[in-house]
Design a protein around this motif. Structure first.
Motif, PDB file in Angstrom:
ATOM      1  N   VAL A   1       0.842  -1.204   0.000  1.00  0.00           N
ATOM      2  CA  VAL A   1       0.000   0.000   0.000  1.00  0.00           C
ATOM      3  C   VAL A   1       0.875   1.250   0.000  1.00  0.00           C
ATOM      4  O   VAL A   1       0.598   2.227  -0.724  1.00  0.00           O
ATOM      5  N   LYS A   2       1.946   1.221   0.765  1.00  0.00           N
ATOM      6  CA  LYS A   2       2.856   2.361   0.793  1.00  0.00           C
ATOM      7  C   LYS A   2       3.551   2.554  -0.548  1.00  0.00           C
ATOM      8  O   LYS A   2       3.746   3.694  -1.006  1.00  0.00           O
ATOM      9  N   LEU A   3       3.928   1.457  -1.202  1.00  0.00           N
ATOM     10  CA  LEU A   3       4.552   1.561  -2.523  1.00  0.00           C
ATOM     11  C   LEU A   3       3.589   2.158  -3.544  1.00  0.00           C
ATOM     12  O   LEU A   3       3.984   2.964  -4.396  1.00  0.00           O
ATOM     13  N   SER A   4       2.313   1.767  -3.461  1.00  0.00           N
ATOM     14  CA  SER A   4       1.320   2.314  -4.397  1.00  0.00           C
ATOM     15  C   SER A   4       1.137   3.808  -4.201  1.00  0.00           C
ATOM     16  O   SER A   4       0.829   4.535  -5.160  1.00  0.00           O
ATOM     17  N   GLU A   5       1.334   4.290  -2.974  1.00  0.00           N
ATOM     18  CA  GLU A   5       1.158   5.705  -2.703  1.00  0.00           C
ATOM     19  C   GLU A   5       2.377   6.539  -3.095  1.00  0.00           C
ATOM     20  O   GLU A   5       2.241   7.718  -3.442  1.00  0.00           O
ATOM     21  N   THR A   6       3.562   5.950  -3.041  1.00  0.00           N
ATOM     22  CA  THR A   6       4.786   6.721  -3.299  1.00  0.00           C
ATOM     23  C   THR A   6       5.218   6.712  -4.759  1.00  0.00           C
ATOM     24  O   THR A   6       5.901   7.647  -5.196  1.00  0.00           O
ATOM     25  N   ILE A   7       4.852   5.691  -5.531  1.00  0.00           N
ATOM     26  CA  ILE A   7       5.357   5.603  -6.899  1.00  0.00           C
ATOM     27  C   ILE A   7       4.812   6.725  -7.788  1.00  0.00           C
ATOM     28  O   ILE A   7       5.552   7.222  -8.660  1.00  0.00           O
ATOM     29  N   PRO A   8       3.557   7.228  -7.645  1.00  0.00           N
ATOM     30  CA  PRO A   8       3.167   8.375  -8.485  1.00  0.00           C
ATOM     31  C   PRO A   8       4.003   9.623  -8.226  1.00  0.00           C
ATOM     32  O   PRO A   8       4.344  10.356  -9.160  1.00  0.00           O
ATOM     33  N   GLU A   9       4.350   9.875  -6.963  1.00  0.00           N
ATOM     34  CA  GLU A   9       5.192  11.028  -6.665  1.00  0.00           C
ATOM     35  C   GLU A   9       6.581  10.862  -7.288  1.00  0.00           C
ATOM     36  O   GLU A   9       7.172  11.837  -7.773  1.00  0.00           O
ATOM     37  N   THR A  10       7.082   9.639  -7.258  1.00  0.00           N
ATOM     38  CA  THR A  10       8.396   9.394  -7.855  1.00  0.00           C
ATOM     39  C   THR A  10       8.385   9.659  -9.354  1.00  0.00           C
ATOM     40  O   THR A  10       9.299  10.288  -9.902  1.00  0.00           O
ATOM     41  N   LEU A  11       7.351   9.190 -10.046  1.00  0.00           N
ATOM     42  CA  LEU A  11       7.266   9.408 -11.489  1.00  0.00           C
ATOM     43  C   LEU A  11       7.068  10.888 -11.814  1.00  0.00           C
ATOM     44  O   LEU A  11       7.582  11.380 -12.827  1.00  0.00           O
ATOM     45  N   CYS A  12       6.349  11.599 -10.972  1.00  0.00           N
ATOM     46  CA  CYS A  12       6.202  13.040 -11.196  1.00  0.00           C
ATOM     47  C   CYS A  12       7.534  13.761 -11.062  1.00  0.00           C
ATOM     48  O   CYS A  12       7.826  14.702 -11.816  1.00  0.00           O
ATOM     49  N   GLN A  13       8.352  13.326 -10.103  1.00  0.00           N
ATOM     50  CA  GLN A  13       9.680  13.913  -9.969  1.00  0.00           C
ATOM     51  C   GLN A  13      10.563  13.590 -11.171  1.00  0.00           C
ATOM     52  O   GLN A  13      11.359  14.419 -11.614  1.00  0.00           O
ATOM     53  N   LEU A  14      10.412  12.377 -11.717  1.00  0.00           N
ATOM     54  CA  LEU A  14      11.191  12.014 -12.906  1.00  0.00           C
ATOM     55  C   LEU A  14      10.769  12.833 -14.119  1.00  0.00           C
ATOM     56  O   LEU A  14      11.589  13.119 -14.997  1.00  0.00           O
TER      57      LEU A  14
ATOM     58  N   ILE B   1      12.771  15.852 -14.618  1.00  0.00           N
ATOM     59  CA  ILE B   1      14.197  15.661 -14.918  1.00  0.00           C
ATOM     60  C   ILE B   1      14.404  15.227 -16.361  1.00  0.00           C
ATOM     61  O   ILE B   1      15.212  15.815 -17.102  1.00  0.00           O
ATOM     62  N   PHE B   2      13.658  14.219 -16.803  1.00  0.00           N
ATOM     63  CA  PHE B   2      13.861  13.637 -18.125  1.00  0.00           C
ATOM     64  C   PHE B   2      12.941  14.305 -19.149  1.00  0.00           C
ATOM     65  O   PHE B   2      11.874  14.842 -18.788  1.00  0.00           O
ATOM     66  N   PRO B   3      13.292  14.258 -20.427  1.00  0.00           N
ATOM     67  CA  PRO B   3      12.451  14.859 -21.475  1.00  0.00           C
ATOM     68  C   PRO B   3      11.159  14.071 -21.660  1.00  0.00           C
ATOM     69  O   PRO B   3      11.063  12.908 -21.269  1.00  0.00           O
ATOM     70  N   PRO B   4      10.139  14.686 -22.269  1.00  0.00           N
ATOM     71  CA  PRO B   4       8.851  13.992 -22.442  1.00  0.00           C
ATOM     72  C   PRO B   4       8.947  12.722 -23.264  1.00  0.00           C
ATOM     73  O   PRO B   4       8.158  11.793 -23.061  1.00  0.00           O
ATOM     74  N   ALA B   5       9.892  12.650 -24.202  1.00  0.00           N
ATOM     75  CA  ALA B   5      10.004  11.452 -25.038  1.00  0.00           C
ATOM     76  C   ALA B   5      10.407  10.219 -24.234  1.00  0.00           C
ATOM     77  O   ALA B   5      10.218   9.087 -24.695  1.00  0.00           O
ATOM     78  N   PHE B   6      10.937  10.425 -23.061  1.00  0.00           N
ATOM     79  CA  PHE B   6      11.359   9.288 -22.222  1.00  0.00           C
ATOM     80  C   PHE B   6      10.163   8.553 -21.628  1.00  0.00           C
ATOM     81  O   PHE B   6      10.242   7.361 -21.327  1.00  0.00           O
ATOM     82  N   PHE B   7       9.022   9.221 -21.478  1.00  0.00           N
ATOM     83  CA  PHE B   7       7.888   8.658 -20.759  1.00  0.00           C
ATOM     84  C   PHE B   7       6.921   8.008 -21.738  1.00  0.00           C
ATOM     85  O   PHE B   7       5.986   8.646 -22.237  1.00  0.00           O
ATOM     86  N   ASP B   8       7.179   6.744 -22.014  1.00  0.00           N
ATOM     87  CA  ASP B   8       6.274   5.957 -22.835  1.00  0.00           C
ATOM     88  C   ASP B   8       5.390   5.113 -21.916  1.00  0.00           C
ATOM     89  O   ASP B   8       5.317   5.330 -20.710  1.00  0.00           O
ATOM     90  N   ILE B   9       4.748   4.107 -22.483  1.00  0.00           N
ATOM     91  CA  ILE B   9       3.821   3.287 -21.708  1.00  0.00           C
ATOM     92  C   ILE B   9       4.548   2.467 -20.637  1.00  0.00           C
ATOM     93  O   ILE B   9       3.982   2.145 -19.589  1.00  0.00           O
ATOM     94  N   MET B  10       5.819   2.143 -20.873  1.00  0.00           N
ATOM     95  CA  MET B  10       6.558   1.349 -19.896  1.00  0.00           C
ATOM     96  C   MET B  10       6.861   2.158 -18.635  1.00  0.00           C
ATOM     97  O   MET B  10       6.948   1.585 -17.545  1.00  0.00           O
ATOM     98  N   MET B  11       7.021   3.456 -18.748  1.00  0.00           N
ATOM     99  CA  MET B  11       7.244   4.271 -17.564  1.00  0.00           C
ATOM    100  C   MET B  11       5.963   4.488 -16.766  1.00  0.00           C
ATOM    101  O   MET B  11       6.010   4.867 -15.597  1.00  0.00           O
ATOM    102  N   HIS B  12       4.827   4.263 -17.395  1.00  0.00           N
ATOM    103  CA  HIS B  12       3.555   4.332 -16.668  1.00  0.00           C
ATOM    104  C   HIS B  12       3.238   3.018 -15.960  1.00  0.00           C
ATOM    105  O   HIS B  12       2.453   3.006 -14.996  1.00  0.00           O
TER     106      HIS B  12
END
Length: 531
Positions: free
Chosen positions: A73-86, A89-100
């Motif tokens: 449950v804690k992992l499910s809550e923290t991973i969206p914040e982590t991806l938002c931080q990424l 940092i990284f360009p939009p082309a980096f975020f494909d379906i695998m990063m979601h």
């Protein structure tokens, strides 16, 4: 890295081209979860490093053998914040379906259980086995079917063959013979395995035997009452240094005390003296068996001398400290693996180690020990300490491996390992292990303290202007919703498509694995496809 833990990653590195080739998927997991945090913590700024460490810790926790519902449950809550931080940092082309995809992985683990029972690694390995059955490349399916049937028949027949080594009966590459042994009555003792070879006999001196006996007696829970009794006796006699005198005299005192109780048949206040306690008091054979490798506690250990020309590392050990030492772990490398024989047919395993520096209690640093804010431990591997106390019990040892610092070769980072084929079960069918052990008529329940390589990641702090959902940099505009109702829907003409029945059998498409090239007339017809 330890033997069998990953591929030989060193051979996959191409320095001239600055890239890594030929990695397996499991090797990518090892690099991302174990090596990348150590490499990046001194290269990147903190606002870039923290999301990467958080993502590495997410996959490390998700791929562990034991999962708890509250952790998921804690992992499910923290991973969206982590991806938002990424995303910052990284360009939009980096975020494909695998990063979601990581957003759904923790919830899938809650529904489906641990990841190692559901991922594709066993399937990919078995597909390699099926490909090995192919002998006629013109008919691969038939070759796979014949090979599979033959393998099943041989496996079935081998179960009825006695006295002959078969594929089913052969032992694993590194098999722990102590795992299936019944309890002997003393936790540190096990039955001698006379089939085990590859040892050298070594005559121990009297001083070495006394040091080993003292360590065994003071670290065995079955002899703890006599150790306390001897210390209390020294304190009653007003000894100047009872701890030093206890170290010098306890072995002889314990032997005389147990011999007297065993000879007269007397009962100690903690129970009757057993034959194993009596054998422990008389001491081991001075002719010890010394191995250069062994399998214990789910780990494969080797001494450091034979690893000089090897690319793997199995000599690193760690011993967990207690409250008296401030819960500081002691790290070292194995120099000798010693098996001491006790009558009747019992043995005790000792590791003679070279220890690295450890800080005093309630401190995290010393001259040869550093523990940074991310929880990664760095050791000066050229400085050895605690030379007067080199022994540990084999049952106390847990495995680590050391990653040498490139810029400072005298220092190395510590990475802890988990035991193979062993699991730490905190709850068994809804009942705690302590309650299960009491309810079990057969005896004790073994509880293994599994080492988890945890990386401490500081909490991600997001500025207030980023978390706001309202824009204040541009004035908004209002739209009348009634305009949408006045828009007429676009009508499309029905396009007649040929059914499968209208296609001539002679021109039917045959899926033979080849793609037919398009003719020029087919390319020209595509111009009318687009509206």
């Amino acid at each position: 890295m330890p033997d069998g833990y990953a591929s030989h990653i060193k051979q996959c590195v191409v320095l001239d081209q600055c890239k890594i080739t030929g990695l397996k998927t499991h090797d990518c997991h090892v690099i991302f979860q174990k090596l990348l945090p150590i490499a990046l913590r001194k290269l990147l700024p903190e606002n870039v490093l923290n999301p990467l460490l958080q993502l590495s810790k997410f996959f490390s926790d998700l791929c562990s053998k034991e999962l708890k519902d509250e952790d998921l449950v804690k992992l499910s809550e923290t991973i969206p914040e982590t991806l938002c931080q990424l995303e910052m940092i990284f360009p939009p082309a980096f975020f494909d379906i695998m990063m979601h995809l990581p957003i759904h992985l923790a919830e899938e683990a809650r529904l489906g259980g641990p990841v190692l029972y559901r991922w594709m690694y066993p399937i990919e390995r078995y597909l390699r086995t099926l490909k090995g059955y192919v002998r006629n490349k013109a008919h691969p399916e038939g070759s796979i079917a014949e090979g599979y049937i033959l393998e099943e028949c041989m496996t079935f027949c081998s179960r009825f063959v006695d006295g002959m080594p078969t594929k089913i009966s052969q032992s694993e590459r590194h098999e722990d013979g102590r795992a299936d042994q019944p309890p002997t009555g003393i936790t540190i003792m096990s039955t001698v395995d006379y089939s085990k070879k590859g040892f050298a006999l070594e005559q121990l001196s009297l001083a070495e035997v006394n040091d080993m006996r003292h360590f065994i007696l003071t670290n065995c829970g079955d002899t703890a009452p006599w150790a306390r009794e001897h210390l209390e006796e020294l304190k009653r006699n007003n000894s100047r240094n009872p701890d030093k005198q206890h170290r010098q005299e306890f072995v002889g005192w314990f032997e005389r005390r147990i011999t007297e109780l065993h000879k007269d048949g007397k009962v100690h206040k903690d129970g009757k003296v057993s034959n194993l306690i009596y054998a422990l008091a008389k001491g081991p054979d001075h002719l010890a068996r010394v191995y250069n490798r062994t399998v214990l506690n789910g780990y494969f250990f080797r001494n450091s001398d034979i690893e000089q020309d090897l690319s793997t590392q199995n000599s690193g050990v760690v011993v967990k400290g207690d409250e008296a030492t401030g819960n500081i772990d002691y790290h070292g490398v194995i120099k000798k693996i010693i098996f001491l024989d006790f009558p009747p047919d019992k043995e005790v395993v000792l590791f003679q180690c070279d220890w690295f520096d450890a800080p005093p209690a309630n401190r995290t640093q010393s001259r040869g020990y550093k523990n940074d804010k991310y929880g990664i431990i760095d050791l000066r591997i050229t400085a050895h300490r605690f030379k007067e106390d080199p022994y540990i019990l084999g049952l106390q040892a847990q495995q680590v491996f050391y990653v040498r610092d490139v810029k400072n070769p005298d220092w190395a980072s510590v990475i802890k390992m988990n035991p193979h084929n062993l699991f730490a079960l905190s709850v068994l069918n809804g009942v705690g292990l302590d309650e299960a052990a009491e309810a079990d008529e057969g005896g004790d329940a073994d509880v293994l303290d599994v080492v988890n390589a945890e990386i401490i990641v500081p909490e991600i702090t997001v500025p207030e202007e980023i978390t706001s959902w309202c824009r204040n940099d541009d004035e908004g505009s209002s739209v009348d919703a009634s305009v949408i109702k006045s828009i007429k829907p676009v009508e499309f003409e029905d396009v007649h498509s040929e059914s499968d029945d209208d296609i001539d059998d002679d021109d039917a498409y045959i899926n033979d694995g080849h793609v037919a090239p398009l003719g020029q007339e087919e390319l020209d017809d595509d111009n009318g496809f687009f509206l």
